[in-house]
Design an enzyme around this catalytic site. Structure first.
Site, mmCIF file in Angstrom:
data_model
loop_
_atom_site.group_PDB
_atom_site.id
_atom_site.type_symbol
_atom_site.label_atom_id
_atom_site.label_comp_id
_atom_site.label_asym_id
_atom_site.label_seq_id
_atom_site.Cartn_x
_atom_site.Cartn_y
_atom_site.Cartn_z
ATOM 1 N N LYS A 56 54.364 25.874 -48.136
ATOM 2 C CA LYS A 56 53.754 26.975 -48.895
ATOM 3 C C LYS A 56 53.508 26.443 -50.306
ATOM 4 O O LYS A 56 54.443 26.012 -50.984
ATOM 5 C CB LYS A 56 54.711 28.171 -48.923
ATOM 6 C CG LYS A 56 54.331 29.292 -49.909
ATOM 7 C CD LYS A 56 53.193 30.120 -49.358
ATOM 8 C CE LYS A 56 52.891 31.316 -50.266
ATOM 9 N NZ LYS A 56 53.950 32.352 -50.200
ATOM 10 N N VAL A 57 52.245 26.445 -50.727
ATOM 11 C CA VAL A 57 51.878 25.883 -52.029
ATOM 12 C C VAL A 57 50.966 26.851 -52.776
ATOM 13 O O VAL A 57 50.482 27.839 -52.220
ATOM 14 C CB VAL A 57 51.156 24.525 -51.875
ATOM 15 C CG1 VAL A 57 52.051 23.497 -51.214
ATOM 16 C CG2 VAL A 57 49.847 24.676 -51.100
ATOM 17 N N SER A 58 50.703 26.530 -54.021
ATOM 18 C CA SER A 58 49.720 27.272 -54.796
ATOM 19 C C SER A 58 48.313 26.876 -54.342
ATOM 20 O O SER A 58 48.041 25.690 -54.103
ATOM 21 C CB SER A 58 49.852 26.943 -56.286
ATOM 22 O OG SER A 58 51.122 27.254 -56.782
ATOM 23 N N THR A 108 48.716 28.546 -59.199
ATOM 24 C CA THR A 108 47.528 29.402 -59.255
ATOM 25 C C THR A 108 47.603 30.316 -60.467
ATOM 26 O O THR A 108 46.582 30.600 -61.096
ATOM 27 C CB THR A 108 47.417 30.235 -57.965
ATOM 28 O OG1 THR A 108 47.556 29.382 -56.829
ATOM 29 C CG2 THR A 108 46.073 30.941 -57.898
ATOM 30 N N ALA A 109 48.814 30.771 -60.806
ATOM 31 C CA ALA A 109 48.969 31.641 -61.969
ATOM 32 C C ALA A 109 48.434 30.962 -63.226
ATOM 33 O O ALA A 109 47.691 31.572 -64.010
ATOM 34 C CB ALA A 109 50.447 32.002 -62.147
ATOM 35 N N HIS A 152 55.518 37.054 -59.033
ATOM 36 C CA HIS A 152 56.507 37.624 -58.116
ATOM 37 C C HIS A 152 57.004 38.989 -58.593
ATOM 38 O O HIS A 152 56.240 39.802 -59.115
ATOM 39 C CB HIS A 152 57.671 36.653 -57.907
ATOM 40 C CG HIS A 152 57.271 35.323 -57.349
ATOM 41 N ND1 HIS A 152 56.257 35.166 -56.442
ATOM 42 C CD2 HIS A 152 57.756 34.071 -57.576
ATOM 43 C CE1 HIS A 152 56.133 33.886 -56.130
ATOM 44 N NE2 HIS A 152 57.034 33.204 -56.808
#
Length: 281
Positions: A56-58, A108-109, A152
């Site tokens: 699970k990655v950005s 991504t943020a 989150h």
């Protein structure tokens, strides 16, 4: 029996909810998982080094890893009304030349923040400091940084720290594009082969649907890894980040991912994507 798959994802409620059935052998025909828990800034680095079968990655890291990994069409996190927030101690604070804490330079943020700041912060921000996401709000509260970019469950808890939301990166993205916000992706090594990649996608999708069908089954796994999170906040977290795009990216999901990375490449923030880079087998 299919081989054991080495997978890394975060201990956040959305990931443990999605993968609970699969990780515990309840998805018929699915490969066995060897699970490692790591925050997404760590898994991004793992992907760049090619260290796991599935991660699970950005979405922001995809341009650097898609030669070796394929994007699975399910299991990830996209949505609406769930974007990263910029928090400050005072409402309406100025960010020009200020120090901002972010959860990762390949997150991504941070990519959404850079696109926003290019339009909204004349002269640009000052120093960028990378901190684990759970340390960002205390750092803003304590004056160690001027602002923090949070993700989150911080969306639900920042007021407990006496902080103010200066800007919502998701609102900015959605108003500019009309598309959902691409946050976290599930990727798998292309070297596993087309048949295994399809099985992995089918297994992830089945695990999501089993979690929806029986949410109570995943509860122990979710709370075990939720880092002392209030169960109500964990439920809000799951409700926000596990949605129809988790089961299937679909046309809007793919458009959002390509739109984000195309815009970022045009600004020189990421390498350009190849024409078929996002294509699944």
């Amino acid at each position: 029996m299919p081989k054991t798959i080495k997978i890394a994802y975060s201990p956040c409620p959305n990931d443990t909810f999605v993968f609970d059935a699969w990780a515990h052998g309840r998805v018929p025909g699915a490969p066995k998982l060897d699970v490692t828990f790591a925050d997404i800034d760590v898994t991004n680095g793992m992907a760049e080094r090619g260290e796991f079968d599935v991660l699970k990655v950005s979405y922001a890291v995809l341009p650097w890893v898609l030669d070796e990994y394929a994007l699975l069409p399910c299991g990830g996190a996209l949505g609406r009304g769930c974007g990263p927030l910029v928090l400050t101690r005072e409402p309406g604070a100025e960010l020009t030349g200020r120090t901002v804490a972010v959860p990762g330079e390949r997150s991504t943020a941070y990519l959404l923040f850079r696109l926003w700041a290019a339009e909204q912060v004349p002269g640009g921000v000052g120093q960028i400091v990378v901190l684990p996401f759970h340390e960002i709000m205390p750092a803003v509260r304590d004056g160690k940084v001027d602002a923090g970019l949070v993700i989150h469950e911080a969306r639900f808890t920042y007021q407990e720290y006496g902080l103010h939301c200066l800007a919502d990166m998701g609102e900015h993205w959605e108003s500019a594009t009309g598309l959902p916000i691409p946050l976290g992706a599930i990727i798998a090594k292309r070297s596993l082969g087309a048949e295994m990649l399809r099985l992995l996608a089918d297994s992830a999708r089945a695990s999501v649907r089993m979690a929806w069908d029986d949410p109570a089954a995943s509860r122990p796994y979710v709370l075990q890894h939720a880092q002392e999170m209030d169960p109500k906040v964990a439920d809000q977290h799951i409700g926000l980040y596990v949605n129809e795009f988790t089961a299937d990216l679909g046309p809007d999901g793919y458009a959002a991912v390509r739109g984000l990375l195309t815009r970022a490449a045009a600004e020189g923030l990421v390498p350009p994507l190849g024409r078929e880079a996002l294509a699944f087998v």
